[in-house]
Design a protein around this motif. Structure first.
Motif, PDB file in Angstrom:
ATOM      1  N   CYS A   1      10.626   7.946  12.594  1.00 54.63           N
ATOM      2  CA  CYS A   1       9.703   7.721  12.520  1.00 54.63           C
ATOM      3  C   CYS A   1       9.151   6.129  12.526  1.00 54.63           C
ATOM      4  O   CYS A   1       8.033   6.427  12.009  1.00 54.63           O
ATOM      5  CB  CYS A   1      11.161   6.095  11.977  1.00 54.63           C
ATOM      6  SG  CYS A   1      11.881   5.029  12.767  1.00 54.63           S
ATOM      7  N   MET A   2       8.308   6.324  13.750  1.00 56.69           N
ATOM      8  CA  MET A   2       7.012   6.457  14.561  1.00 56.69           C
ATOM      9  C   MET A   2       6.528   6.850  15.530  1.00 56.69           C
ATOM     10  O   MET A   2       5.106   7.083  15.457  1.00 56.69           O
ATOM     11  CB  MET A   2       7.406   4.370  15.132  1.00 56.69           C
ATOM     12  CG  MET A   2       8.049   3.580  14.119  1.00 56.69           C
ATOM     13  SD  MET A   2       8.335   2.348  15.269  1.00 56.69           S
ATOM     14  CE  MET A   2       6.914   1.490  16.086  1.00 56.69           C
ATOM     15  N   SER A   3       7.296   7.734  16.530  1.00 58.05           N
ATOM     16  CA  SER A   3       6.022   8.132  17.306  1.00 58.05           C
ATOM     17  C   SER A   3       7.335   8.919  17.774  1.00 58.05           C
ATOM     18  O   SER A   3       7.738   8.073  18.466  1.00 58.05           O
ATOM     19  CB  SER A   3       5.365   7.486  17.896  1.00 58.05           C
ATOM     20  OG  SER A   3       4.691   8.360  18.767  1.00 58.05           O
TER      21      SER A   3
ATOM     22  N   CYS B   1       4.349   0.177   9.849  1.00 52.71           N
ATOM     23  CA  CYS B   1       4.424   1.492  10.376  1.00 52.71           C
ATOM     24  C   CYS B   1       5.341   2.652  10.001  1.00 52.71           C
ATOM     25  O   CYS B   1       4.915   3.894   9.171  1.00 52.71           O
ATOM     26  CB  CYS B   1       4.473   1.043  12.007  1.00 52.71           C
ATOM     27  SG  CYS B   1       4.515   3.223  12.922  1.00 52.71           S
ATOM     28  N   ILE B   2       6.568   1.905   9.489  1.00 57.37           N
ATOM     29  CA  ILE B   2       7.464   2.601   8.750  1.00 57.37           C
ATOM     30  C   ILE B   2       7.219   2.721   7.833  1.00 57.37           C
ATOM     31  O   ILE B   2       7.379   4.381   7.250  1.00 57.37           O
ATOM     32  CB  ILE B   2       9.009   2.451   9.069  1.00 57.37           C
ATOM     33  CG1 ILE B   2       9.398   2.065  10.835  1.00 57.37           C
ATOM     34  CG2 ILE B   2       9.899   3.284   8.816  1.00 57.37           C
ATOM     35  CD1 ILE B   2      10.651   1.710  11.371  1.00 57.37           C
TER      36      ILE B   2
ATOM     37  N   ASN C   1       5.084   5.643   7.287  1.00 55.26           N
ATOM     38  CA  ASN C   1       4.816   7.000   7.191  1.00 55.26           C
ATOM     39  C   ASN C   1       5.659   7.894   6.310  1.00 55.26           C
ATOM     40  O   ASN C   1       5.912   8.753   5.926  1.00 55.26           O
ATOM     41  CB  ASN C   1       5.851   7.066   8.869  1.00 55.26           C
ATOM     42  CG  ASN C   1       5.011   7.338   9.718  1.00 55.26           C
ATOM     43  OD1 ASN C   1       4.780   9.045  10.371  1.00 55.26           O
ATOM     44  ND2 ASN C   1       5.122   6.502  10.499  1.00 55.26           N
TER      45      ASN C   1
ATOM     46  N   SER D   1       0.492  11.976  13.269  1.00 55.12           N
ATOM     47  CA  SER D   1       0.173  10.478  14.299  1.00 55.12           C
ATOM     48  C   SER D   1      -0.974   9.665  14.007  1.00 55.12           C
ATOM     49  O   SER D   1      -0.462   7.817  14.584  1.00 55.12           O
ATOM     50  CB  SER D   1      -0.733  11.391  15.538  1.00 55.12           C
ATOM     51  OG  SER D   1      -2.048  11.720  15.115  1.00 55.12           O
TER      52      SER D   1
ATOM     53  N   VAL E   1       6.516  -2.516  12.885  1.00 57.41           N
ATOM     54  CA  VAL E   1       7.809  -2.490  12.602  1.00 57.41           C
ATOM     55  C   VAL E   1       7.339  -2.005  11.702  1.00 57.41           C
ATOM     56  O   VAL E   1       7.894  -0.337  11.040  1.00 57.41           O
ATOM     57  CB  VAL E   1       8.427  -2.601  13.254  1.00 57.41           C
ATOM     58  CG1 VAL E   1       9.278  -1.401  12.754  1.00 57.41           C
ATOM     59  CG2 VAL E   1       8.084  -2.724  14.889  1.00 57.41           C
TER      60      VAL E   1
ATOM     61  N   PHE F   1      -1.085   1.496  13.906  1.00 59.15           N
ATOM     62  CA  PHE F   1      -0.045   0.132  14.805  1.00 59.15           C
ATOM     63  C   PHE F   1       0.005   0.273  15.983  1.00 59.15           C
ATOM     64  O   PHE F   1       0.368  -1.136  16.831  1.00 59.15           O
ATOM     65  CB  PHE F   1       1.152   0.247  13.598  1.00 59.15           C
ATOM     66  CG  PHE F   1       1.036   0.090  12.236  1.00 59.15           C
ATOM     67  CD1 PHE F   1       0.774  -1.018  12.096  1.00 59.15           C
ATOM     68  CD2 PHE F   1       0.615   1.426  11.695  1.00 59.15           C
ATOM     69  CE1 PHE F   1       0.411  -1.058  10.132  1.00 59.15           C
ATOM     70  CE2 PHE F   1       0.893   0.702  10.191  1.00 59.15           C
ATOM     71  CZ  PHE F   1       0.782  -0.345   9.413  1.00 59.15           C
ATOM     72  N   LEU F   2       0.001   1.552  16.927  1.00 58.84           N
ATOM     73  CA  LEU F   2       0.581   1.484  17.472  1.00 58.84           C
ATOM     74  C   LEU F   2      -0.594   1.488  19.125  1.00 58.84           C
ATOM     75  O   LEU F   2      -0.686   1.099  19.865  1.00 58.84           O
ATOM     76  CB  LEU F   2       1.017   2.947  18.186  1.00 58.84           C
ATOM     77  CG  LEU F   2       1.788   3.261  17.269  1.00 58.84           C
ATOM     78  CD1 LEU F   2       1.993   5.158  17.854  1.00 58.84           C
ATOM     79  CD2 LEU F   2       3.445   2.904  18.034  1.00 58.84           C
TER      80      LEU F   2
ATOM     81  N   SER G   1       0.917   6.262  12.281  1.00 54.54           N
ATOM     82  CA  SER G   1       1.752   5.488  13.194  1.00 54.54           C
ATOM     83  C   SER G   1      -0.114   4.479  13.992  1.00 54.54           C
ATOM     84  O   SER G   1       0.070   4.092  14.827  1.00 54.54           O
ATOM     85  CB  SER G   1       2.336   5.874  13.506  1.00 54.54           C
ATOM     86  OG  SER G   1       3.354   5.949  13.024  1.00 54.54           O
ATOM     87  N   LYS G   2      -0.588   5.711  13.998  1.00 52.75           N
ATOM     88  CA  LYS G   2      -1.551   4.954  14.477  1.00 52.75           C
ATOM     89  C   LYS G   2      -2.961   3.737  15.023  1.00 52.75           C
ATOM     90  O   LYS G   2      -2.678   2.866  16.273  1.00 52.75           O
ATOM     91  CB  LYS G   2      -3.435   6.370  15.248  1.00 52.75           C
ATOM     92  CG  LYS G   2      -4.236   5.325  15.850  1.00 52.75           C
ATOM     93  CD  LYS G   2      -5.203   6.814  15.209  1.00 52.75           C
ATOM     94  CE  LYS G   2      -7.009   6.420  16.433  1.00 52.75           C
ATOM     95  NZ  LYS G   2      -5.983   6.753  17.739  1.00 52.75           N
TER      96      LYS G   2
END
Length: 457
Positions: free
Chosen positions: A296-298, A347-348, A351, A102, A344, A108-109, A105-106
């Protein structure tokens, strides 16, 4: 140890491992087993019940997930009564769980969810949308998929609630009771479940290091009359095989010759950074492309896509309308402004960096070369010849290490007899230290000889 406990399986239509778990639950409820009682070794239970040790291992894993037992490194398995969700009894890194951590991505989300809340647009986000998605949201996803070398218009794309939902729609649209659907010889359990649900036979096509074998695919299409193939061309689950461009062209040509549609599950394409175009980009008339954000994101963002030609779109649209009343507009709206801001891509990229980092950790700790050089949170690992697969899995479980045996993915069990493999997942937790600890225990078993007691029938 609970010396008086006699393992048993009552006559039932359920799988034997579930029957054993239910026996455990019943004996705990009746008081025959008390909190802290140590269960007999798995091999003793297997011998008493005349079942394989794999059945007992599977039962123990299920019991662990239900919270009725706990495993202590080097000590055994113990009955557990009380809060099944106590953090101290749950491993925070699970090498059998194919997910992503997690933390990458955290930021950004978190920022995206905060922005979405400030917009105060609940009347739009919580209203009914067309089942296939609004034109604006489809345009957003079409723009994103151009990164996978898919040149398309919004009219050629449909929104779904994730990749599994997209696969379900394709089964509903193209596979009918009694039909045969082809897939790789190793595939993830969701494909077989969809086959069972639709009363469709799932048949396997053999693989090599580069994925599907085109020659065997041609034989199976001719033999079965199948009109649908499901496959993954980039970092296939579980094997991580990625098809080179020429292989993808051959697969497309074979299916076109036999009049079969290719449902390409490209769920790992964005994360992997694979630069080879998807099969659907090579042949838009034969291929249907599926993607989502879960790898790739969540995994909690239930937003996926289906890309298809005019030949297939009406049938898929009808399936989607039957399976959902409204598109995932909440997630599509959030994704839209993340895409516009560049979040996006960042974030990718985060990851991808983390996945590659964990592959390096895997190699450093275990001494084994990862099965893929592309960004991936899972690897496919051969088990040493000295070990039987069931014993290897059981030995890992005694150390609190869970991995997925190859036969869980084998469509036809004979494929798994040639050599034993396991899938090891590297994304099931945020702590690198815990990942190192799990991999260190794995290395200890991998480099050891089987204990004599574990090899006597």
């Amino acid at each position: 140890m609970a010396k008086a406990w006699k393992p048993r399986i009552s006559s039932t239509d359920k799988p034997k491992y579930l029957a054993l778990v239910e026996t455990l639950e019943a004996d705990i409820a009746s008081g025959a087993l008390q909190h802290g009682d140590r269960l007999p070794p798995q091999r003793e239970i297997a011998e008493a019940l005349h079942v394989t040790i794999a059945t007992v291992t599977k039962a123990f894993r299920e019991a662990l997930q239900r919270g009725i037992v706990t495993s202590r490194t080097g000590s055994g398995t113990f009955v557990r009564v009380g809060d099944a969700h106590a953090e101290s009894d749950r491993p925070q890194t699970d090498l059998s769980l194919n997910t992503i951590p997690s933390l990458p991505s955290k930021p950004f989300l978190d920022a995206a969810l905060e922005e979405l809340g400030q917009r105060r647009a609940s009347e739009l986000l919580c209203a009914y949308e067309p089942a296939t998605g609004s034109e604006a949201h489809r345009a957003t996803m079409a723009k994103w998929l151009r990164k996978r070398q898919l040149s398309l218009t919004p009219a050629e794309l449909l929104l779904t609630h994730g990749a599994q939902h997209a696969l379900a729609a394709c089964f509903y649209a193209f596979a009918h009771r009694g039909d045969t659907v082809l897939c790789e010889q190793y595939t993830y359990a969701g494909i077989r479940r969809l086959g069972d649900l639709n009363q469709v036979k799932i048949d396997a096509v053999s693989m090599d290091d580069h994925g599907l074998d085109p020659a065997d695919l041609a034989r199976k299409l001719k033999k079965t009359g199948a009109k649908m193939l499901i496959c993954t061309a980039s970092v296939q689950n579980p094997t991580t095989a990625s098809m080179p461009a020429e292989r993808r062209r051959k697969i497309a040509a074979v299916c076109k010759e036999h009049g079969a549609v290719i449902v390409e599950d490209d769920i790992y394409g964005m994360l992997s950074g694979d630069t080879v175009p998807p099969i659907t980009a090579i042949d838009r008339d034969t291929g249907i492309h599926i993607s989502s954000l879960s790898k790739c994101m969540s995994p909690g963002i239930r937003l996926g896509t289906i890309v298809a030609s005019e030949r297939y779109l009406p049938t898929i649209q009808n399936a989607l309308i039957a399976l959902q009343w409204t598109a995932p507009s909440f997630w599509a709206e959030m994704f839209g402004f993340m895409l516009e801001s560049g979040a996006v891509d960042r974030c990718i990229a985060a990851n991808q960096k983390e996945a590659l980092r964990r592959l390096i950790v895997f190699k450093e700790v275990t001494g084994q070369k990862p099965s893929t050089a592309l960004a991936s949170y899972h690897v496919w690992q051969a088990v040493p010849d000295a070990w039987r697969l069931d014993d290897f899995i059981a030995e890992l479980l005694t150390l609190g290490v869970r991995v997925s045996p190859g036969h869980h993915f084998a469509v036809e069990q004979q494929f798994d007899r040639e050599r034993s493999y396991i899938r090891i997942c590297l994304g099931g937790g945020d702590s690198i230290d815990q990942l190192r600890d799990q991999l260190t225990k794995f290395r200890a078993v991998f480099g050891a000889r089987p204990r004599l007691s574990a090899t006597i029938a």
